[in-house]
Design a protein around this motif. Sequence first.
Motif, PDB file in Angstrom:
ATOM      1  N   MET A   1       0.851  -1.155   0.000  1.00 53.14           N
ATOM      2  CA  MET A   1       0.000   0.000   0.000  1.00 53.14           C
ATOM      3  C   MET A   1       0.907   1.231   0.000  1.00 53.14           C
ATOM      4  O   MET A   1       1.912   1.273   0.691  1.00 53.14           O
ATOM      5  CB  MET A   1      -0.896  -0.014   1.238  1.00 53.14           C
ATOM      6  CG  MET A   1      -1.636   1.283   1.444  1.00 53.14           C
ATOM      7  SD  MET A   1      -2.654   1.288   2.904  1.00 53.14           S
ATOM      8  CE  MET A   1      -4.100   0.547   2.244  1.00 53.14           C
ATOM      9  N   LEU A   2       0.522   2.221  -0.791  1.00 51.80           N
ATOM     10  CA  LEU A   2       1.281   3.462  -0.885  1.00 51.80           C
ATOM     11  C   LEU A   2       0.510   4.560  -0.164  1.00 51.80           C
ATOM     12  O   LEU A   2      -0.686   4.717  -0.370  1.00 51.80           O
ATOM     13  CB  LEU A   2       1.475   3.838  -2.352  1.00 51.80           C
ATOM     14  CG  LEU A   2       2.340   5.044  -2.626  1.00 51.80           C
ATOM     15  CD1 LEU A   2       3.781   4.780  -2.207  1.00 51.80           C
ATOM     16  CD2 LEU A   2       2.266   5.409  -4.090  1.00 51.80           C
ATOM     17  N   THR A   3       1.201   5.299   0.708  1.00 50.24           N
ATOM     18  CA  THR A   3       0.572   6.391   1.465  1.00 50.24           C
ATOM     19  C   THR A   3       1.468   7.618   1.410  1.00 50.24           C
ATOM     20  O   THR A   3       2.603   7.556   0.943  1.00 50.24           O
ATOM     21  CB  THR A   3       0.362   6.016   2.942  1.00 50.24           C
ATOM     22  OG1 THR A   3       1.631   5.930   3.594  1.00 50.24           O
ATOM     23  CG2 THR A   3      -0.373   4.700   3.101  1.00 50.24           C
ATOM     24  N   ASP A   9      -3.870   9.086   2.344  1.00 48.21           N
ATOM     25  CA  ASP A   9      -3.833   8.783   0.914  1.00 48.21           C
ATOM     26  C   ASP A   9      -2.852   9.704   0.205  1.00 48.21           C
ATOM     27  O   ASP A   9      -2.814  10.902   0.476  1.00 48.21           O
ATOM     28  CB  ASP A   9      -5.214   8.964   0.283  1.00 48.21           C
ATOM     29  CG  ASP A   9      -6.192   7.903   0.748  1.00 48.21           C
ATOM     30  OD1 ASP A   9      -5.742   6.807   1.120  1.00 48.21           O
ATOM     31  OD2 ASP A   9      -7.402   8.172   0.734  1.00 48.21           O
ATOM     32  N   VAL A  22       5.707   3.342   1.684  1.00 49.17           N
ATOM     33  CA  VAL A  22       5.114   2.094   1.228  1.00 49.17           C
ATOM     34  C   VAL A  22       4.976   1.185   2.454  1.00 49.17           C
ATOM     35  O   VAL A  22       5.891   1.076   3.271  1.00 49.17           O
ATOM     36  CB  VAL A  22       5.941   1.428   0.095  1.00 49.17           C
ATOM     37  CG1 VAL A  22       7.303   1.006   0.552  1.00 49.17           C
ATOM     38  CG2 VAL A  22       5.194   0.281  -0.511  1.00 49.17           C
ATOM     39  N   LEU A  23       3.783   0.603   2.620  1.00 45.92           N
ATOM     40  CA  LEU A  23       3.487  -0.295   3.736  1.00 45.92           C
ATOM     41  C   LEU A  23       3.355  -1.707   3.183  1.00 45.92           C
ATOM     42  O   LEU A  23       2.668  -1.920   2.178  1.00 45.92           O
ATOM     43  CB  LEU A  23       2.180   0.111   4.419  1.00 45.92           C
ATOM     44  CG  LEU A  23       2.053   1.584   4.799  1.00 45.92           C
ATOM     45  CD1 LEU A  23       0.667   1.857   5.354  1.00 45.92           C
ATOM     46  CD2 LEU A  23       3.124   1.990   5.772  1.00 45.92           C
ATOM     47  N   VAL A  24       4.007  -2.670   3.836  1.00 42.00           N
ATOM     48  CA  VAL A  24       4.017  -4.047   3.342  1.00 42.00           C
ATOM     49  C   VAL A  24       3.691  -4.998   4.485  1.00 42.00           C
ATOM     50  O   VAL A  24       4.220  -4.855   5.589  1.00 42.00           O
ATOM     51  CB  VAL A  24       5.408  -4.413   2.769  1.00 42.00           C
ATOM     52  CG1 VAL A  24       5.434  -5.846   2.286  1.00 42.00           C
ATOM     53  CG2 VAL A  24       5.799  -3.457   1.668  1.00 42.00           C
ATOM     54  N   ASN A  36       7.459  -0.855   6.822  1.00 37.80           N
ATOM     55  CA  ASN A  36       7.201   0.322   6.000  1.00 37.80           C
ATOM     56  C   ASN A  36       8.534   0.917   5.601  1.00 37.80           C
ATOM     57  O   ASN A  36       9.551   0.671   6.241  1.00 37.80           O
ATOM     58  CB  ASN A  36       6.328   1.331   6.756  1.00 37.80           C
ATOM     59  CG  ASN A  36       7.046   1.934   7.930  1.00 37.80           C
ATOM     60  OD1 ASN A  36       7.773   2.896   7.777  1.00 37.80           O
ATOM     61  ND2 ASN A  36       6.857   1.366   9.123  1.00 37.80           N
TER      62      ASN A  36
END
Length: 54
Positions: A1-3, A9, A22-24, A36
């Motif tokens: 997920m990109l934040t 967002d 980036v969260l993984v 992250n």
Amino acid sequence: MLTDPDLADPPAQPEPGAPARVLVAARVGTTRLIDNLPLALGPTGPGHQTAGAS
């Protein structure tokens, strides 16, 4: 997920070099790994050409 760096967002059209995160999450066997990583979006290096540039 990109934040964005504050975990909101990211902008729809970020400027080159805009900060992001980036969260993984992954599972390896029975272990769940969560991490992250800060990063810069888009081209940031010297000499980078965007698509269509001459």
